[in-house]
Design a protein around this motif. Structure first.
Motif, PDB file in Angstrom:
ATOM      1  N   LEU A 182       0.860  -1.192   0.000  1.00 42.67           N
ATOM      2  CA  LEU A 182       0.000   0.000   0.000  1.00 42.67           C
ATOM      3  C   LEU A 182       0.890   1.234   0.000  1.00 42.67           C
ATOM      4  O   LEU A 182       1.904   1.278   0.701  1.00 42.67           O
ATOM      5  CB  LEU A 182      -0.898   0.000   1.242  1.00 42.67           C
ATOM      6  N   VAL A 183       0.513   2.243  -0.794  1.00 43.69           N
ATOM      7  CA  VAL A 183       1.361   3.434  -0.902  1.00 43.69           C
ATOM      8  C   VAL A 183       0.953   4.531   0.091  1.00 43.69           C
ATOM      9  O   VAL A 183       1.751   5.400   0.420  1.00 43.69           O
ATOM     10  CB  VAL A 183       1.354   4.015  -2.345  1.00 43.69           C
ATOM     11  N   SER A 184      -0.289   4.481   0.573  1.00 39.53           N
ATOM     12  CA  SER A 184      -0.782   5.532   1.468  1.00 39.53           C
ATOM     13  C   SER A 184      -0.114   5.440   2.836  1.00 39.53           C
ATOM     14  O   SER A 184       0.228   4.357   3.307  1.00 39.53           O
ATOM     15  CB  SER A 184      -2.290   5.395   1.659  1.00 39.53           C
ATOM     16  N   THR A 185       0.037   6.607   3.466  1.00 40.00           N
ATOM     17  CA  THR A 185       0.639   6.621   4.802  1.00 40.00           C
ATOM     18  C   THR A 185      -0.295   7.259   5.827  1.00 40.00           C
ATOM     19  O   THR A 185       0.073   7.400   6.982  1.00 40.00           O
ATOM     20  CB  THR A 185       1.968   7.399   4.793  1.00 40.00           C
ATOM     21  N   GLY A 195       4.049   1.371   6.859  1.00 43.06           N
ATOM     22  CA  GLY A 195       3.219   1.624   8.032  1.00 43.06           C
ATOM     23  C   GLY A 195       2.362   2.864   7.840  1.00 43.06           C
ATOM     24  O   GLY A 195       2.742   3.802   7.142  1.00 43.06           O
ATOM     25  N   VAL A 196       1.171   2.840   8.440  1.00 45.64           N
ATOM     26  CA  VAL A 196       0.192   3.917   8.282  1.00 45.64           C
ATOM     27  C   VAL A 196      -0.201   4.456   9.664  1.00 45.64           C
ATOM     28  O   VAL A 196      -0.470   3.685  10.583  1.00 45.64           O
ATOM     29  CB  VAL A 196      -1.080   3.383   7.571  1.00 45.64           C
ATOM     30  N   GLU A 197      -0.223   5.789   9.782  1.00 43.13           N
ATOM     31  CA  GLU A 197      -0.711   6.420  11.017  1.00 43.13           C
ATOM     32  C   GLU A 197      -2.204   6.169  11.131  1.00 43.13           C
ATOM     33  O   GLU A 197      -2.962   6.571  10.261  1.00 43.13           O
ATOM     34  CB  GLU A 197      -0.453   7.931  10.961  1.00 43.13           C
ATOM     35  N   GLY A 203       0.054  -3.393  15.172  1.00 45.21           N
ATOM     36  CA  GLY A 203       0.210  -3.124  13.744  1.00 45.21           C
ATOM     37  C   GLY A 203      -0.948  -3.589  12.887  1.00 45.21           C
ATOM     38  O   GLY A 203      -0.806  -3.768  11.680  1.00 45.21           O
ATOM     39  N   ILE A 204      -2.112  -3.789  13.531  1.00 44.08           N
ATOM     40  CA  ILE A 204      -3.264  -4.327  12.805  1.00 44.08           C
ATOM     41  C   ILE A 204      -4.458  -3.378  12.922  1.00 44.08           C
ATOM     42  O   ILE A 204      -4.710  -2.821  13.987  1.00 44.08           O
ATOM     43  CB  ILE A 204      -3.685  -5.686  13.403  1.00 44.08           C
ATOM     44  N   ALA A 205      -5.197  -3.205  11.823  1.00 41.50           N
ATOM     45  CA  ALA A 205      -6.444  -2.442  11.872  1.00 41.50           C
ATOM     46  C   ALA A 205      -7.529  -3.183  11.103  1.00 41.50           C
ATOM     47  O   ALA A 205      -7.245  -3.882  10.126  1.00 41.50           O
ATOM     48  CB  ALA A 205      -6.255  -1.040  11.297  1.00 41.50           C
ATOM     49  N   VAL A 206      -8.758  -3.010  11.569  1.00 41.76           N
ATOM     50  CA  VAL A 206      -9.903  -3.655  10.929  1.00 41.76           C
ATOM     51  C   VAL A 206     -10.956  -2.593  10.612  1.00 41.76           C
ATOM     52  O   VAL A 206     -12.023  -2.557  11.215  1.00 41.76           O
ATOM     53  CB  VAL A 206     -10.510  -4.752  11.851  1.00 41.76           C
ATOM     54  N   LYS A 229       2.194   2.303  14.299  1.00 38.51           N
ATOM     55  CA  LYS A 229       1.717   2.375  12.913  1.00 38.51           C
ATOM     56  C   LYS A 229       1.123   1.029  12.503  1.00 38.51           C
ATOM     57  O   LYS A 229       1.518  -0.011  13.019  1.00 38.51           O
ATOM     58  CB  LYS A 229       2.885   2.706  11.980  1.00 38.51           C
ATOM     59  N   VAL A 230       0.187   1.087  11.534  1.00 37.66           N
ATOM     60  CA  VAL A 230      -0.478  -0.137  11.090  1.00 37.66           C
ATOM     61  C   VAL A 230       0.157  -0.667   9.808  1.00 37.66           C
ATOM     62  O   VAL A 230       0.431   0.087   8.872  1.00 37.66           O
ATOM     63  CB  VAL A 230      -1.990   0.120  10.881  1.00 37.66           C
TER      64      VAL A 230
END
Lengths: 95, 154
Positions: B16-19, B88-90, B64-67, B98-99
Motif C-alpha cells: 500500500l502506498v498511502s501513509t 506503516g500507516v498512522e 500493527g493491525i487495523a480492521v 503504525k499499522v
C-alpha cells in the motif's frame, strides 16, 4: 486468604451482538478494574480486557455468557460490567 | 465464517502506498471498486461511512493491525479485502503503533450475524502471532491468499 472471585451470567441483548464497538467499550470498562476479568461462553474462556479476545466469542444477540472477576475489586467489576452488557451498549452506535 | 466467504482475493493489495488513515481506506476501497466488488457510484459514501466509524474509536487494535469496517446497504454479502503496508500507516491505534496489516470489511446492515462471524474469524486468526507475521512479511497478493487458505483449511 482465598481469592476474591465473583461471577454472574450475562445475556447479550443489543441486536447487533458483541461487534467491535461494544467489544471495545467492554474492554475499556474492564480495564478500569485491577481484577482479572474473564468471559466464558461454552468451552471458550477469554480475557475480558482484550477487544480481539472478545470478538472471538462471536456473541450474537441472545448469547449467554458467564462474566467472572477475580481480584480485589471483583464485586464492583461484575456489577458495572454486567450493567454495561444489560444496557445494550447505548454508546455503541454503528460499527 | 471462513476468509474465502468474504475476502475478495482479487482485491488484496500488498505494498500500500498511502501513509495516512483516510488515504489508505480510499486505496483499499478503490481496489474493491476496480475489481468489481463495489459500485463506483457508492465509493465516496462507503469511504465516508468507514471514516465516520473511525471517529467513534480507531479500529487500529494494536500490534500493527487495523480492521476498518462499516455496514452498508450497497453490499449483499460481507465484502472484505486485505492490505499490507511495508512503511506503516498512522491510524491512531490503541497502542500508538503504525499499522501494517489491514482487514477491511463491509457488511450488509440487515445481517449482523454474518458481520459478527466475519469479525470472529478475523480476530481468532489475528491472535496467532505466526499468522500476523506471515501476512506482514508477504511480498505478493498470492502469498496472502495462500496464508488465508491455510488458515481456512486448518
Amino acid at each position: 486468604m482465598s481469592e476474591n472471585k465473583h461471577s454472574v451470567t450475562v445475556t447479550v441483548c443489543n441486536p447487533q451482538g458483541l461487534h467491535m464497538r461494544p467489544a471495545y467499550l467492554f474492554a475499556e470498562a474492564a480495564a478500569k478494574f485491577s481484577s482479572q476479568i474473564e468471559l466464558v461462553k461454552d468451552d471458550l474462556r477469554i480475557d475480558g480486557k482484550s477487544v480481539l479476545s472478545i470478538l472471538t466469542l462471536g456473541a450474537t444477540q441472545g448469547t449467554q455468557m458467564a462474566l467472572e472477576a477475580t481480584g480485589p475489586d471483583a464485586v464492583d467489576a461484575v456489577k458495572v460490567l454486567a450493567e454495561l452488557v444489560a444496557s445494550g451498549f447505548p454508546r455503541e452506535s454503528d460499527g | 465464517m471462513k476468509f474465502r466467504n468474504f475476502v475478495k482475493t482479487e482485491a488484496i493489495k500488498v505494498g500500500l502506498v498511502s501513509t495516512e488513515k483516510e488515504a489508505v481506506v480510499r486505496e483499499l476501497i478503490e481496489n474493491l471498486v476496480a475489481t468489481g466488488q463495489l459500485q463506483e457510484a457508492e465509493k465516496e459514501n462507503i469511504i465516508q461511512a468507514i471514516m465516520k466509524r473511525e471517529e467513534l474509536g480507531s479500529t487500529g487494535i494494536g500490534r500493527g493491525i487495523a480492521v476498518p469496517h462499516t455496514k452498508h446497504a450497497s453490499v449483499s454479502e460481507p465484502t472484505g479485502t486485505v492490505g499490507v503496508s511495508h512503511t506503516g500507516v498512522e491510524f491512531q491505534s490503541l497502542d500508538g503503533e503504525k499499522v501494517h496489516l489491514f482487514f477491511l470489511l463491509i457488511s450488509p446492515p440487515d445481517r449482523p450475524g454474518d458481520h459478527l462471524r466475519a469479525l470472529e474469524n478475523i480476530s481468532k486468526q489475528l491472535q496467532d502471532d505466526m499468522f500476523c507475521r506471515f501476512l506482514k512479511q508477504s511480498k505478493t497478493a498470492e502469498d496472502i491468499q495462500q496464508v488465508l487458505e491455510e488458515a481456512d483449511n486448518a
